[in-house]
Design a protein around this motif. Structure first.
Motif: not given
Length: 324
Positions: A143-146, A163-165, A261-267
């Protein structure tokens, strides 16, 4: 409803609407102060002899990368026709104070060039996002901040979808969303960014920076580039540049990616330059509306290459977001 009451109701609605518009226009505006171009006296990782470019094996060929710093991993994805050497060295150095920073060459660029000189006849943002995922896998990072800049921001969005995880947070700098709401590069701008020859450099500087920063940028840009020992970025071939053009064209037509993207959980942090002539800040506002957990900051007097105009301030701004 009586006419008087109707007028009052309409007036109230208009007032609320105007207030909302005003808040939208100003609440996300930020200033980093004076340009930080030239003469910085601070750490740059490429002055450390231990920092050099290595290669790892991705699913489609070798990938050139550099890794330095200490802390949680931070993966940076660069833009159109750019090698990992196009990152500002002082920007990377500031990030490396709190993170293990990983930069790499997109496929077909720099050290990420296959033996036969190409990576297949056609590839898009999804393929380049898979390469980014291979960098994390090759370095045994789960995992990484991107961070993605320009076209790299498009790759980063695709990585967050596929690869949201692996994506702890997303920082998108001077980039654009997928789909028909995006404002693509104009053909004239694309021609400038892909130009070569003696007059190419001043044209590119004028495209990347606001008019009041061009002179300093022209003096300092090359010297401030990340230049680890032994690394020279090979010239980007016309074939690779044309393939990246096609990948961006496909991105701007990708309505399904926009829906995802409208459903993306990523901050997500979105940073745009108020004076970006390459990808208009309207793209950033579309991204903010599209991504549920997005925060938008529009930087006053900033062009497309924000990390060169404000390397220290931008790095600290990103660190404040990532560390929350």
């Amino acid at each position: 409803m009586k006419p008087t009451l109707l007028v009052r109701a309409v007036s109230s609605c208009v007032a609320v609407a105007l207030l909302s518009i005003a808040s939208f226009a100003f609440a996300d505006d930020v200033s980093f102060g004076q340009n930080q171009l030239c003469g910085l006296q601070t750490t740059r990782p490429d002055h450390n002899a231990a920092v050099h470019v290595k290669t790892l094996q991705g699913r489609n060929g070798p990938i050139g990368y550099a890794r330095f710093g200490h802390g949680t991993p931070l993966l940076l994805i660069t833009g159109y026709r750019a090698t990992l050497g196009e990152w500002n060295a002082y920007f990377l150095g500031e990030l490396a104070k709190h993170h293990e920073v990983i930069v790499f060459d997109n496929r077909g660029v720099g050290r990420s060039t296959a033996v036969e000189g190409r990576y297949g006849p056609d590839y898009d943002m999804r393929d380049m996002a898979a390469d980014a995922a291979d960098v994390l896998a090759g370095l045994k990072l789960s995992r990484a901040d991107v961070i993605g800049w320009s076209m790299g921001g498009m790759i980063a969005q695709r990585l967050a979808l596929d690869a949201r995880e692996q994506v702890a947070s997303l920082t998108l700098i001077a980039t654009a969303p997928p789909g028909p709401e995006a404002v693509p590069l104009t053909p004239a701008m694309q021609h400038v960014l892909s130009s070569s020859g003696a007059d190419a450099f001043p044209k590119i500087m004028s495209a990347l920076f606001p008019a009041n920063a061009v002179a300093d940028a022209s003096k300092c840009f090359i010297g401030d580039m990340f230049a680890p020992r032994g690394y020279t970025g090979r010239p980007v071939s016309d074939a690779v540049a044309q393939q990246q053009d096609r990948a961006m064209t496909q991105w701007f037509a990708n309505a399904s990616a926009a829906d995802a993207l409208r459903r993306s959980p990523v901050r997500t942090l979105i940073v745009a330059g108020a004076n970006d002539d390459v990808l208009a800040d309207a793209n950033a506002r579309h991204l903010e509306q599209m991504i549920p957990r997005a925060k938008l900051d529009v930087v006053a007097n900033a062009g497309h290459a924000l990390m060169y105009q404000y390397p220290i301030a931008l790095a600290r701004h990103i660190e404040a977001f990532v560390s929350k």
